[in-house]
Design a protein around this motif. Structure first.
Motif, PDB file in Angstrom:
ATOM      1  N   ALA A  17     -11.542   1.982   2.628  1.00  0.00           N
ATOM      2  CA  ALA A  17     -12.581   2.464   2.166  1.00  0.00           C
ATOM      3  C   ALA A  17     -11.798   2.215   0.416  1.00  0.00           C
ATOM      4  O   ALA A  17     -12.048   1.454  -0.098  1.00  0.00           O
ATOM      5  N   LEU A  18     -10.680   2.435   1.126  1.00  0.00           N
ATOM      6  CA  LEU A  18      -9.221   2.377  -0.561  1.00  0.00           C
ATOM      7  C   LEU A  18      -9.433   1.148  -0.888  1.00  0.00           C
ATOM      8  O   LEU A  18      -8.946   0.647  -1.591  1.00  0.00           O
ATOM      9  N   GLU A  19      -9.255   0.140   0.325  1.00  0.00           N
ATOM     10  CA  GLU A  19      -8.974  -1.635   0.603  1.00  0.00           C
ATOM     11  C   GLU A  19     -10.131  -2.031  -0.115  1.00  0.00           C
ATOM     12  O   GLU A  19     -10.019  -2.457  -1.998  1.00  0.00           O
ATOM     13  N   ARG A  20     -11.596  -0.963  -0.013  1.00  0.00           N
ATOM     14  CA  ARG A  20     -12.516  -2.344  -0.873  1.00  0.00           C
ATOM     15  C   ARG A  20     -12.965  -1.651  -2.007  1.00  0.00           C
ATOM     16  O   ARG A  20     -14.116  -2.081  -2.971  1.00  0.00           O
ATOM     17  N   ALA A  21     -12.456  -0.288  -3.020  1.00  0.00           N
ATOM     18  CA  ALA A  21     -12.173   0.399  -3.478  1.00  0.00           C
ATOM     19  C   ALA A  21     -10.864  -0.853  -4.523  1.00  0.00           C
ATOM     20  O   ALA A  21     -11.002  -0.305  -5.833  1.00  0.00           O
ATOM     21  N   GLY A  22     -10.688  -1.959  -4.430  1.00  0.00           N
ATOM     22  CA  GLY A  22      -9.503  -2.544  -4.443  1.00  0.00           C
ATOM     23  C   GLY A  22      -7.903  -2.048  -4.748  1.00  0.00           C
ATOM     24  O   GLY A  22      -6.885  -2.994  -5.238  1.00  0.00           O
ATOM     25  N   HIS A  23      -7.102  -1.745  -3.636  1.00  0.00           N
ATOM     26  CA  HIS A  23      -6.345  -0.640  -3.440  1.00  0.00           C
ATOM     27  C   HIS A  23      -5.553  -1.375  -2.548  1.00  0.00           C
ATOM     28  O   HIS A  23      -6.438  -1.905  -0.999  1.00  0.00           O
ATOM     29  N   VAL A  24      -4.430  -1.621  -2.643  1.00  0.00           N
ATOM     30  CA  VAL A  24      -3.096  -1.846  -1.408  1.00  0.00           C
ATOM     31  C   VAL A  24      -3.109  -0.891  -0.749  1.00  0.00           C
ATOM     32  O   VAL A  24      -2.548   0.305  -1.588  1.00  0.00           O
ATOM     33  N   VAL A  25      -3.119  -0.712   0.382  1.00  0.00           N
ATOM     34  CA  VAL A  25      -3.076   0.511   1.271  1.00  0.00           C
ATOM     35  C   VAL A  25      -2.281   0.383   2.631  1.00  0.00           C
ATOM     36  O   VAL A  25      -2.165  -0.691   3.249  1.00  0.00           O
ATOM     37  N   VAL A  26      -0.549   0.817   2.163  1.00  0.00           N
ATOM     38  CA  VAL A  26       0.052   0.917   3.409  1.00  0.00           C
ATOM     39  C   VAL A  26      -0.276   2.355   4.294  1.00  0.00           C
ATOM     40  O   VAL A  26      -0.219   3.338   3.493  1.00  0.00           O
ATOM     41  N   ASP A  27      -0.673   2.315   5.703  1.00  0.00           N
ATOM     42  CA  ASP A  27      -1.054   3.585   6.227  1.00  0.00           C
ATOM     43  C   ASP A  27       0.445   3.753   7.069  1.00  0.00           C
ATOM     44  O   ASP A  27       1.297   2.972   8.184  1.00  0.00           O
ATOM     45  N   ALA A  28       0.227   4.747   7.619  1.00  0.00           N
ATOM     46  CA  ALA A  28       1.648   5.362   8.985  1.00  0.00           C
ATOM     47  C   ALA A  28       1.341   6.367   9.627  1.00  0.00           C
ATOM     48  O   ALA A  28       0.079   7.143   8.714  1.00  0.00           O
ATOM     49  N   GLY A  29       1.228   6.249  10.328  1.00  0.00           N
ATOM     50  CA  GLY A  29       0.956   7.501  10.823  1.00  0.00           C
ATOM     51  C   GLY A  29       1.157   8.989  11.689  1.00  0.00           C
ATOM     52  O   GLY A  29       1.140  10.235  12.810  1.00  0.00           O
ATOM     53  N   GLN A  30       2.354   9.166  10.752  1.00  0.00           N
ATOM     54  CA  GLN A  30       3.193  10.156  11.034  1.00  0.00           C
ATOM     55  C   GLN A  30       4.648   9.857   9.353  1.00  0.00           C
ATOM     56  O   GLN A  30       4.544   9.315   8.800  1.00  0.00           O
ATOM     57  N   GLY A  31       4.723  11.242   9.428  1.00  0.00           N
ATOM     58  CA  GLY A  31       5.339  11.390   8.035  1.00  0.00           C
ATOM     59  C   GLY A  31       6.788   9.989   8.110  1.00  0.00           C
ATOM     60  O   GLY A  31       7.027  10.357   7.342  1.00  0.00           O
ATOM     61  N   ASP A  32       7.377  10.422   9.170  1.00  0.00           N
ATOM     62  CA  ASP A  32       9.080   9.964   8.895  1.00  0.00           C
ATOM     63  C   ASP A  32       8.410   8.537   8.930  1.00  0.00           C
ATOM     64  O   ASP A  32       9.556   8.082   8.132  1.00  0.00           O
ATOM     65  N   GLU A  33       7.484   8.238   9.755  1.00  0.00           N
ATOM     66  CA  GLU A  33       7.100   6.397   9.219  1.00  0.00           C
ATOM     67  C   GLU A  33       7.291   6.328   7.631  1.00  0.00           C
ATOM     68  O   GLU A  33       7.101   5.068   7.608  1.00  0.00           O
ATOM     69  N   ALA A  34       5.986   6.892   7.179  1.00  0.00           N
ATOM     70  CA  ALA A  34       5.461   7.163   6.205  1.00  0.00           C
ATOM     71  C   ALA A  34       6.985   6.759   4.824  1.00  0.00           C
ATOM     72  O   ALA A  34       7.388   6.289   4.058  1.00  0.00           O
ATOM     73  N   LEU A  35       8.316   7.991   5.394  1.00  0.00           N
ATOM     74  CA  LEU A  35       9.172   8.487   4.875  1.00  0.00           C
ATOM     75  C   LEU A  35       9.527   6.171   5.141  1.00  0.00           C
ATOM     76  O   LEU A  35      10.108   6.149   3.185  1.00  0.00           O
ATOM     77  N   SER A  36       9.978   5.804   6.137  1.00  0.00           N
ATOM     78  CA  SER A  36      10.348   4.967   6.337  1.00  0.00           C
ATOM     79  C   SER A  36      10.231   4.151   5.306  1.00  0.00           C
ATOM     80  O   SER A  36      10.802   3.043   4.630  1.00  0.00           O
ATOM     81  N   GLU A  37       8.609   3.582   5.271  1.00  0.00           N
ATOM     82  CA  GLU A  37       7.447   2.751   3.779  1.00  0.00           C
ATOM     83  C   GLU A  37       7.895   3.414   2.377  1.00  0.00           C
ATOM     84  O   GLU A  37       8.343   2.030   1.664  1.00  0.00           O
ATOM     85  N   LEU A  38       8.081   4.069   2.212  1.00  0.00           N
ATOM     86  CA  LEU A  38       9.145   5.524   0.644  1.00  0.00           C
ATOM     87  C   LEU A  38      10.240   4.016   0.480  1.00  0.00           C
ATOM     88  O   LEU A  38      10.843   4.026  -0.893  1.00  0.00           O
ATOM     89  N   GLN A  39      10.807   4.498   2.523  1.00  0.00           N
ATOM     90  CA  GLN A  39      12.218   3.130   1.531  1.00  0.00           C
ATOM     91  C   GLN A  39      12.413   1.988   1.282  1.00  0.00           C
ATOM     92  O   GLN A  39      13.477   1.937   0.760  1.00  0.00           O
TER      93      GLN A  39
END
Length: 119
Positions: A20-42
């Motif tokens: 849904a967010l990509e269809r609205a024109g956004h670039v989305v990186v997804d993660a299934g857990q908080g620690d995975e998301a933290l890695s992406e933030l770094q």
């Protein structure tokens, strides 16, 4: 268009929100857990962290705290069925974080994301 990091442990919900967010024109990186998301933030910069609260390993509140330390300018939005948890001052959630309570319509999510990014 915004760069969004989506942290959601429910795989089908994550895929649904990402699409849904990509269809609205956004670039989305997804993660299934908080620690995975933290890695992406770094690894890269994001305009918005969109996170569930209840996740294994690292919950969304801890993720939001760490994200705010990494990039204080990044916007944060919780998507949760536990809004009271996010709003509890004892949890030390970032002050500017927004909360979108589940269940919600995809249009509401996209509208809230767009408003938050524009602010």
């Amino acid at each position: 268009m915004a760069a969004i990091l989506l942290a959601e442990d429910d795989e089908s919900m994550r895929a649904f929100l990402k699409r849904a967010l990509e269809r609205a024109g956004h670039v989305v990186v997804d993660a299934g857990q908080g620690d995975e998301a933290l890695s992406e933030l770094q690894l890269r910069e994001f305009d918005l962290l969109l996170t569930d609260i209840v996740m294994p390993v690292m919950d969304g509140i801890e993720l939001a705290r760490r994200a705010a330390d990494i990039d204080p300018a990044m916007k944060i939005m919780f998507i949760t069925g536990f809004a009271a948890v996010a709003l509890n001052p004892a949890n030390r959630t970032p002050q500017e974080a927004k909360v979108l309570s589940k269940p919600f319509h995809l249009r509401d999510l996209v509208d809230e994301v767009d408003r938050l990014i524009a602010a």
